[in-house]
Design a protein around this motif. Structure first.
Motif, PDB file in Angstrom:
ATOM      1  N   GLN A   1       8.814 -22.523 101.594  1.00 60.71           N
ATOM      2  CA  GLN A   1       9.794 -23.546 100.641  1.00 60.71           C
ATOM      3  C   GLN A   1      10.859 -23.740 101.535  1.00 60.71           C
ATOM      4  O   GLN A   1      11.021 -25.123 102.299  1.00 60.71           O
ATOM      5  CB  GLN A   1       9.932 -23.207  99.460  1.00 60.71           C
ATOM      6  CG  GLN A   1       9.910 -24.379  98.834  1.00 60.71           C
ATOM      7  CD  GLN A   1       9.979 -23.990  97.325  1.00 60.71           C
ATOM      8  OE1 GLN A   1      10.155 -22.889  96.737  1.00 60.71           O
ATOM      9  NE2 GLN A   1       9.582 -24.830  96.787  1.00 60.71           N
TER      10      GLN A   1
ATOM     11  N   GLN B   1      -1.788 -25.656  98.768  1.00 61.37           N
ATOM     12  CA  GLN B   1      -1.755 -24.438  98.890  1.00 61.37           C
ATOM     13  C   GLN B   1      -1.050 -24.168  97.423  1.00 61.37           C
ATOM     14  O   GLN B   1      -1.480 -23.355  96.818  1.00 61.37           O
ATOM     15  CB  GLN B   1      -0.591 -23.719 100.034  1.00 61.37           C
ATOM     16  CG  GLN B   1      -1.400 -23.220 101.192  1.00 61.37           C
ATOM     17  CD  GLN B   1      -2.300 -21.647 101.247  1.00 61.37           C
ATOM     18  OE1 GLN B   1      -3.115 -21.642 102.068  1.00 61.37           O
ATOM     19  NE2 GLN B   1      -2.539 -21.502  99.757  1.00 61.37           N
ATOM     20  N   GLU B   2       0.335 -25.193  97.402  1.00 64.17           N
ATOM     21  CA  GLU B   2       0.453 -25.319  95.878  1.00 64.17           C
ATOM     22  C   GLU B   2      -0.532 -26.063  94.992  1.00 64.17           C
ATOM     23  O   GLU B   2      -0.130 -25.164  93.457  1.00 64.17           O
ATOM     24  CB  GLU B   2       1.435 -26.140  96.489  1.00 64.17           C
ATOM     25  CG  GLU B   2       2.792 -25.784  96.829  1.00 64.17           C
ATOM     26  CD  GLU B   2       3.395 -25.324  95.203  1.00 64.17           C
ATOM     27  OE1 GLU B   2       4.219 -25.415  94.397  1.00 64.17           O
ATOM     28  OE2 GLU B   2       3.662 -23.713  95.819  1.00 64.17           O
TER      29      GLU B   2
ATOM     30  N   ARG C   1       5.932 -17.192  99.407  1.00 62.40           N
ATOM     31  CA  ARG C   1       6.726 -18.923  98.742  1.00 62.40           C
ATOM     32  C   ARG C   1       7.708 -19.137  99.319  1.00 62.40           C
ATOM     33  O   ARG C   1       7.900 -20.201 100.157  1.00 62.40           O
ATOM     34  CB  ARG C   1       5.483 -18.883  97.692  1.00 62.40           C
ATOM     35  CG  ARG C   1       6.219 -20.395  97.135  1.00 62.40           C
ATOM     36  CD  ARG C   1       5.267 -20.488  96.313  1.00 62.40           C
ATOM     37  NE  ARG C   1       5.576 -21.698  95.606  1.00 62.40           N
ATOM     38  CZ  ARG C   1       6.078 -22.423  94.813  1.00 62.40           C
ATOM     39  NH1 ARG C   1       7.639 -21.474  94.697  1.00 62.40           N
ATOM     40  NH2 ARG C   1       6.434 -23.404  93.954  1.00 62.40           N
ATOM     41  N   LYS C   2       8.906 -18.212  99.082  1.00 61.43           N
ATOM     42  CA  LYS C   2       9.920 -18.465  99.378  1.00 61.43           C
ATOM     43  C   LYS C   2      10.598 -18.607 100.089  1.00 61.43           C
ATOM     44  O   LYS C   2      10.827 -19.615 100.926  1.00 61.43           O
ATOM     45  CB  LYS C   2      10.894 -17.593  98.400  1.00 61.43           C
ATOM     46  CG  LYS C   2      12.458 -17.827  98.796  1.00 61.43           C
ATOM     47  CD  LYS C   2      12.856 -16.842  97.755  1.00 61.43           C
ATOM     48  CE  LYS C   2      14.584 -16.647  97.400  1.00 61.43           C
ATOM     49  NZ  LYS C   2      15.549 -15.490  96.936  1.00 61.43           N
TER      50      LYS C   2
ATOM     51  N   ARG D   1      -1.996 -22.863  94.670  1.00 60.64           N
ATOM     52  CA  ARG D   1      -1.885 -21.996  93.742  1.00 60.64           C
ATOM     53  C   ARG D   1      -1.044 -22.216  92.313  1.00 60.64           C
ATOM     54  O   ARG D   1      -1.197 -21.399  91.494  1.00 60.64           O
ATOM     55  CB  ARG D   1      -0.344 -21.375  94.270  1.00 60.64           C
ATOM     56  CG  ARG D   1       0.559 -20.576  93.647  1.00 60.64           C
ATOM     57  CD  ARG D   1       1.851 -21.035  93.837  1.00 60.64           C
ATOM     58  NE  ARG D   1       2.908 -21.926  93.418  1.00 60.64           N
ATOM     59  CZ  ARG D   1       3.920 -21.539  92.446  1.00 60.64           C
ATOM     60  NH1 ARG D   1       3.904 -21.195  92.019  1.00 60.64           N
ATOM     61  NH2 ARG D   1       4.191 -23.481  91.934  1.00 60.64           N
TER      62      ARG D   1
ATOM     63  N   ASN E   1      -4.109 -16.886  97.505  1.00 55.33           N
ATOM     64  CA  ASN E   1      -3.012 -16.967  96.787  1.00 55.33           C
ATOM     65  C   ASN E   1      -1.751 -16.205  97.453  1.00 55.33           C
ATOM     66  O   ASN E   1      -0.520 -16.237  96.482  1.00 55.33           O
ATOM     67  CB  ASN E   1      -3.911 -17.549  95.222  1.00 55.33           C
ATOM     68  CG  ASN E   1      -3.835 -19.239  95.041  1.00 55.33           C
ATOM     69  OD1 ASN E   1      -3.957 -20.252  95.850  1.00 55.33           O
ATOM     70  ND2 ASN E   1      -5.225 -19.145  93.905  1.00 55.33           N
ATOM     71  N   ALA E   2      -2.599 -14.919  96.683  1.00 56.01           N
ATOM     72  CA  ALA E   2      -1.837 -13.414  96.640  1.00 56.01           C
ATOM     73  C   ALA E   2      -0.731 -13.315  97.629  1.00 56.01           C
ATOM     74  O   ALA E   2       1.021 -13.585  98.122  1.00 56.01           O
ATOM     75  CB  ALA E   2      -1.967 -12.313  96.446  1.00 56.01           C
ATOM     76  N   GLU E   3      -1.137 -13.964  99.116  1.00 60.63           N
ATOM     77  CA  GLU E   3      -0.631 -14.076 100.191  1.00 60.63           C
ATOM     78  C   GLU E   3       0.680 -15.047  99.835  1.00 60.63           C
ATOM     79  O   GLU E   3       1.684 -14.615 100.733  1.00 60.63           O
ATOM     80  CB  GLU E   3      -1.442 -14.275 101.860  1.00 60.63           C
ATOM     81  CG  GLU E   3      -0.127 -14.507 102.827  1.00 60.63           C
ATOM     82  CD  GLU E   3      -1.376 -14.304 103.755  1.00 60.63           C
ATOM     83  OE1 GLU E   3      -0.632 -13.984 105.211  1.00 60.63           O
ATOM     84  OE2 GLU E   3      -3.166 -14.439 103.894  1.00 60.63           O
ATOM     85  N   PHE E   4       0.338 -15.747 100.242  1.00 61.57           N
ATOM     86  CA  PHE E   4       0.760 -17.356  99.843  1.00 61.57           C
ATOM     87  C   PHE E   4       2.234 -16.930  98.931  1.00 61.57           C
ATOM     88  O   PHE E   4       3.293 -17.972  99.109  1.00 61.57           O
ATOM     89  CB  PHE E   4       0.121 -18.642  99.002  1.00 61.57           C
ATOM     90  CG  PHE E   4       0.831 -19.646  99.027  1.00 61.57           C
ATOM     91  CD1 PHE E   4       1.746 -20.859  99.913  1.00 61.57           C
ATOM     92  CD2 PHE E   4       0.830 -20.735  98.002  1.00 61.57           C
ATOM     93  CE1 PHE E   4       2.406 -21.850 100.162  1.00 61.57           C
ATOM     94  CE2 PHE E   4       1.993 -21.527  97.788  1.00 61.57           C
ATOM     95  CZ  PHE E   4       2.561 -22.363  98.891  1.00 61.57           C
ATOM     96  N   GLU E   5       1.555 -16.415  97.607  1.00 59.62           N
ATOM     97  CA  GLU E   5       2.706 -16.071  96.933  1.00 59.62           C
ATOM     98  C   GLU E   5       3.798 -14.887  97.006  1.00 59.62           C
ATOM     99  O   GLU E   5       5.531 -15.596  97.240  1.00 59.62           O
ATOM    100  CB  GLU E   5       2.169 -15.829  95.383  1.00 59.62           C
ATOM    101  CG  GLU E   5       3.222 -16.336  93.721  1.00 59.62           C
ATOM    102  CD  GLU E   5       3.972 -16.776  93.495  1.00 59.62           C
ATOM    103  OE1 GLU E   5       4.629 -17.448  93.332  1.00 59.62           O
ATOM    104  OE2 GLU E   5       2.973 -17.758  93.255  1.00 59.62           O
ATOM    105  N   ALA E   6       2.969 -14.330  97.853  1.00 60.21           N
ATOM    106  CA  ALA E   6       4.236 -13.355  98.955  1.00 60.21           C
ATOM    107  C   ALA E   6       5.380 -13.772  99.501  1.00 60.21           C
ATOM    108  O   ALA E   6       6.251 -13.227  99.642  1.00 60.21           O
ATOM    109  CB  ALA E   6       3.462 -12.382  99.264  1.00 60.21           C
TER     110      ALA E   6
END
Length: 198
Positions: free
Chosen positions: A28, A61-62, A24-25, A65, A17-22
């Motif tokens: 997207q 992933q979403e 994400r923008k 998250r 999740n941390a890697e995805f969040e980093a």
């Protein structure tokens, strides 16, 4: 962080999740570009969204998250979404019957029972009938259709080759007596779907 296209989706493809969040923008923006030619509007309120490895990867992933359910949730999400990844000769799609007004939506859906059996992709004149991706009955006992449907389209080698050539006309057809509409795919839409085939 480009996402490589694959024909299957497993737990090993999912990032923390941390890697995805980093990322994400950036992801997207990549997803928006990827989905640009994957939507097909058929008639006044049916929209078809052709799925891919990327769209299903993003969905999982979403969900992880937002809900933070860890490995147990991941197993459930894979059961739900991994079958929708196109597998070499299969295309997959979500059909949404989008009517904002709730009164009109209830009225229209009550006339569309069995619509899930009347959907096909027509490639060079050959129809590929949509097969339900799940075992759920998408029409109620009183004949009301669900507003969301999931389909797989198993293509023959000849149909896949025709789609990849870009020369065949490709249509999405809904042949329900109360919703009989056809959309002809653009060159960009055909290219996007051909990229899902191996």
């Amino acid at each position: 962080m480009p996402i490589e296209s694959k024909t299957s989706l497993t737990a090993g493809d999912i990032i923390p999740n941390a890697e995805f969040e980093a990322n994400r923008k950036e992801l997207q923006a990549e997803l928006r570009a990827h989905k640009q030619h994957r939507r097909i509007d058929v008639g006044p309120f049916a929209s078809i969204f052709f799925e891919s490895y990327f769209t299903m990867w993003w969905q999982i992933q979403e969900m992880l998250r937002v809900e933070g359910g860890g490995e147990e949730q991941l197993a459930d999400e894979l059961v739900a979404y991994a079958p929708m990844v196109p597998g070499g000769r299969n295309l997959s799609a979500t059909m949404m019957l989008q009517i904002e007004d709730p009164v009109r939506r209830a009225r229209e859906l009550s006339t569309l029972g069995g619509i899930e059996h009347e959907v096909s992709l027509v490639i060079g004149g050959e129809a590929v009938k949509g097969e339900a991706e799940d075992d759920l009955d998408r029409t109620t006992a009183d004949g009301k259709a669900s507003s969301v449907h999931f389909f797989l389209f198993p293509l023959s080698d000849r149909q896949a080759a025709a789609l990849k050539s870009g020369e065949a006309e490709v249509q999405f057809r809904i042949s329900h007596p109360n919703y009989n509409h056809i959309a002809i795919l653009t060159a960009d839409q055909k290219t996007a779907l051909a990229a899902d085939l191996t």
